[in-house]
Design a protein around this motif. Structure first.
Motif, mmCIF file in Angstrom:
data_model
loop_
_atom_site.group_PDB
_atom_site.id
_atom_site.type_symbol
_atom_site.label_atom_id
_atom_site.label_comp_id
_atom_site.label_asym_id
_atom_site.label_seq_id
_atom_site.Cartn_x
_atom_site.Cartn_y
_atom_site.Cartn_z
ATOM 1 N N SER A 165 0.841 -1.188 0.000
ATOM 2 C CA SER A 165 0.000 0.000 0.000
ATOM 3 C C SER A 165 0.880 1.243 0.000
ATOM 4 N N GLU A 166 0.371 2.292 -0.590
ATOM 5 C CA GLU A 166 1.064 3.575 -0.617
ATOM 6 C C GLU A 166 0.240 4.567 0.190
ATOM 7 N N LYS A 167 0.935 5.345 1.007
ATOM 8 C CA LYS A 167 0.250 6.275 1.893
ATOM 9 C C LYS A 167 0.776 7.689 1.687
ATOM 10 N N LEU A 168 -0.135 8.636 1.723
ATOM 11 C CA LEU A 168 0.187 10.060 1.649
ATOM 12 C C LEU A 168 -0.476 10.744 2.833
ATOM 13 N N GLN A 169 0.274 11.585 3.522
ATOM 14 C CA GLN A 169 -0.264 12.314 4.666
ATOM 15 C C GLN A 169 0.126 13.779 4.553
ATOM 16 N N LEU A 170 -0.885 14.632 4.556
ATOM 17 C CA LEU A 170 -0.683 16.072 4.452
ATOM 18 C C LEU A 170 -1.144 16.731 5.746
ATOM 19 N N ASN A 219 -14.266 5.684 1.517
ATOM 20 C CA ASN A 219 -13.619 4.438 1.109
ATOM 21 C C ASN A 219 -14.012 4.147 -0.325
ATOM 22 N N GLY A 220 -13.103 3.520 -1.069
ATOM 23 C CA GLY A 220 -13.388 3.139 -2.437
ATOM 24 C C GLY A 220 -12.920 1.734 -2.725
ATOM 25 N N LEU A 221 -13.721 0.974 -3.506
ATOM 26 C CA LEU A 221 -13.356 -0.383 -3.910
ATOM 27 C C LEU A 221 -13.506 -0.517 -5.419
ATOM 28 N N ASN A 222 -12.518 -1.194 -6.002
ATOM 29 C CA ASN A 222 -12.550 -1.512 -7.432
ATOM 30 C C ASN A 222 -11.926 -2.893 -7.583
ATOM 31 N N GLY A 223 -12.728 -3.958 -7.486
ATOM 32 C CA GLY A 223 -12.183 -5.304 -7.460
ATOM 33 C C GLY A 223 -11.320 -5.496 -6.234
ATOM 34 N N LYS A 224 -10.054 -5.879 -6.427
ATOM 35 C CA LYS A 224 -9.132 -6.085 -5.307
ATOM 36 C C LYS A 224 -8.432 -4.797 -4.889
ATOM 37 N N GLN A 225 -8.664 -3.737 -5.625
ATOM 38 C CA GLN A 225 -8.042 -2.463 -5.287
ATOM 39 C C GLN A 225 -8.921 -1.683 -4.319
ATOM 40 N N TYR A 226 -8.278 -0.959 -3.420
ATOM 41 C CA TYR A 226 -9.007 -0.160 -2.437
ATOM 42 C C TYR A 226 -8.295 1.171 -2.237
ATOM 43 N N GLU A 243 -4.626 6.299 1.616
ATOM 44 C CA GLU A 243 -3.957 5.000 1.553
ATOM 45 C C GLU A 243 -4.623 4.177 0.457
ATOM 46 N N THR A 244 -3.810 3.504 -0.354
ATOM 47 C CA THR A 244 -4.346 2.696 -1.433
ATOM 48 C C THR A 244 -3.325 1.654 -1.869
ATOM 49 N N ASN A 245 -3.814 0.563 -2.448
ATOM 50 C CA ASN A 245 -2.928 -0.423 -3.075
ATOM 51 C C ASN A 245 -2.938 -0.273 -4.599
ATOM 52 N N ASP A 246 -3.501 0.817 -5.086
ATOM 53 C CA ASP A 246 -3.568 1.128 -6.503
ATOM 54 C C ASP A 246 -2.484 2.167 -6.801
ATOM 55 N N ARG A 247 -1.369 1.726 -7.358
ATOM 56 C CA ARG A 247 -0.234 2.618 -7.552
ATOM 57 C C ARG A 247 -0.551 3.768 -8.499
ATOM 58 N N GLN A 248 -1.288 3.468 -9.568
ATOM 59 C CA GLN A 248 -1.631 4.519 -10.523
ATOM 60 C C GLN A 248 -2.505 5.581 -9.876
ATOM 61 N N LEU A 249 -3.505 5.144 -9.114
ATOM 62 C CA LEU A 249 -4.354 6.099 -8.395
ATOM 63 C C LEU A 249 -3.529 6.912 -7.416
ATOM 64 N N SER A 250 -2.632 6.247 -6.682
ATOM 65 C CA SER A 250 -1.802 6.940 -5.702
ATOM 66 C C SER A 250 -0.986 8.050 -6.349
ATOM 67 N N GLN A 251 -0.357 7.765 -7.468
ATOM 68 C CA GLN A 251 0.482 8.756 -8.131
ATOM 69 C C GLN A 251 -0.330 9.947 -8.620
ATOM 70 N N ARG A 252 -1.453 9.674 -9.274
ATOM 71 C CA ARG A 252 -2.246 10.759 -9.850
ATOM 72 C C ARG A 252 -2.957 11.579 -8.787
ATOM 73 N N LEU A 253 -3.572 10.885 -7.824
ATOM 74 C CA LEU A 253 -4.337 11.600 -6.806
ATOM 75 C C LEU A 253 -3.420 12.329 -5.836
ATOM 76 N N SER A 254 -2.275 11.734 -5.501
ATOM 77 C CA SER A 254 -1.334 12.400 -4.591
ATOM 78 C C SER A 254 -0.841 13.706 -5.184
#
Length: 281
Positions: A165-170, A219-226, A243-254
């Motif tokens: 999982s990738e986490k961002l905290q602001l 919270n968001g779910l997309n198959g096994k991604q959260y 926090e997410t296990n979706d790397r693409q989402l993490s990069q774009r949303l962060s």
């Protein structure tokens, strides 16, 4: 709930946005009769466990891979053989952690990861990290390792975790939207837009909660991604976490969130539990 817990969790003048996080992995077995699937546990079971730390299930979202719960203090994600529980405020998360250890038994736990951010007002917490680590150490039979406000327990036979999982905290948020959010000018749909969720998480099923007088969790779910996002906009302790296990989402949303909220402080973390961190015989 004890009177002491009720009193400390209802402190009116300050909300502690710093998070506590528990990740628990259970043993998988080839014996079908003994196999545990956490998705088969009823909502009442999870609420009972959450009662130990004073959190309440507010709303839920489920698919065949994960059950996601928005809580009065952050979120709970339940997978077939592991769970992630994040709390904030004055919740004594360690109490739910120890209750889960007692229920499932140390012999059935392969990984336990517990961490606490540094609180802004630690004097209002029911315990400090050192005390929590000591309590977990005792419950796990004198096994585990604590460092940098993280307690980790791995059995020698624990499978290598591929759950990343990738986490961002602001913190100390600025930018064009924070003042309007603090005044409660946005509804849930508008907040989803301002937070970039409609743009970057359009393929996710969302489940959210708008708190009074302020605060937002989704919270968001997309198959096994959260993913889970929490916003505490209080001026004295403004904080946003993703926090997410979706790397693409993490990069774009962060990237988007950093631009929109111009935090004075932020950090990113890649959480990939490694067996070799500590091995318990």
């Amino acid at each position: 709930m004890s009177s002491e817990l009720s009193m400390k969790m209802s402190i009116p003048f300050f909300f502690e946005a710093a998070e506590k996080r528990l990740e628990l992995h259970l043993k998988t077995t080839t014996n079908t009769a003994e196999k545990v699937n956490l998705l088969q546990y009823a909502d009442d079971f999870w609420q009972h466990q959450l009662n130990h730390c004073g959190a309440t299930i507010l709303t839920q979202l489920k698919n065949p891979h994960c059950h996601a719960y928005v809580l009065s203090e952050s979120s709970l994600f339940v997978f077939p053989h592991r769970l992630i529980l994040v709390t904030c405020g004055n919740c004594p998360l360690v109490q739910t952690a120890t209750a889960l250890i007692e229920y499932f038994g140390v012999e059935n736990i392969t990984i336990l990861d517990f961490e606490r951010q540094q609180e802004q007002q630690p004097q209002y917490q029911l315990s400090q990290f050192v005390q929590d680590a000591q309590q977990l150490y005792a419950k796990l039979g004198g096994a585990g390792h604590s460092q940098n406000r993280k307690f980790r327990y791995f059995t020698a036979t624990a499978a290598h975790s591929t759950a990343t999982s990738e986490k961002l905290q602001l913190s100390k948020l600025k930018g064009p939207h924070i003042a309007a959010i603090q005044k409660g000018l946005f509804n849930k749909s508008e907040l989803q837009h301002k937070l970039g969720l409609k743009q970057f998480a359009a393929n996710y099923h969302l489940n959210d909660w708008l708190f009074e007088p302020m605060g937002y969790s989704v919270n968001g779910l997309n198959g096994k991604q959260y993913f889970t996002l929490h916003l505490s906009p209080e001026e004295e302790s403004s904080f946003l976490s993703l926090e997410t296990n979706d790397r693409q989402l993490s990069q774009r949303l962060s990237s988007y969130l950093l631009q929109q909220f111009s935090p004075l402080q932020y950090n990113t973390t890649l959480a990939n539990l490694q067996r070799h961190t500590v091995a318990v015989d």
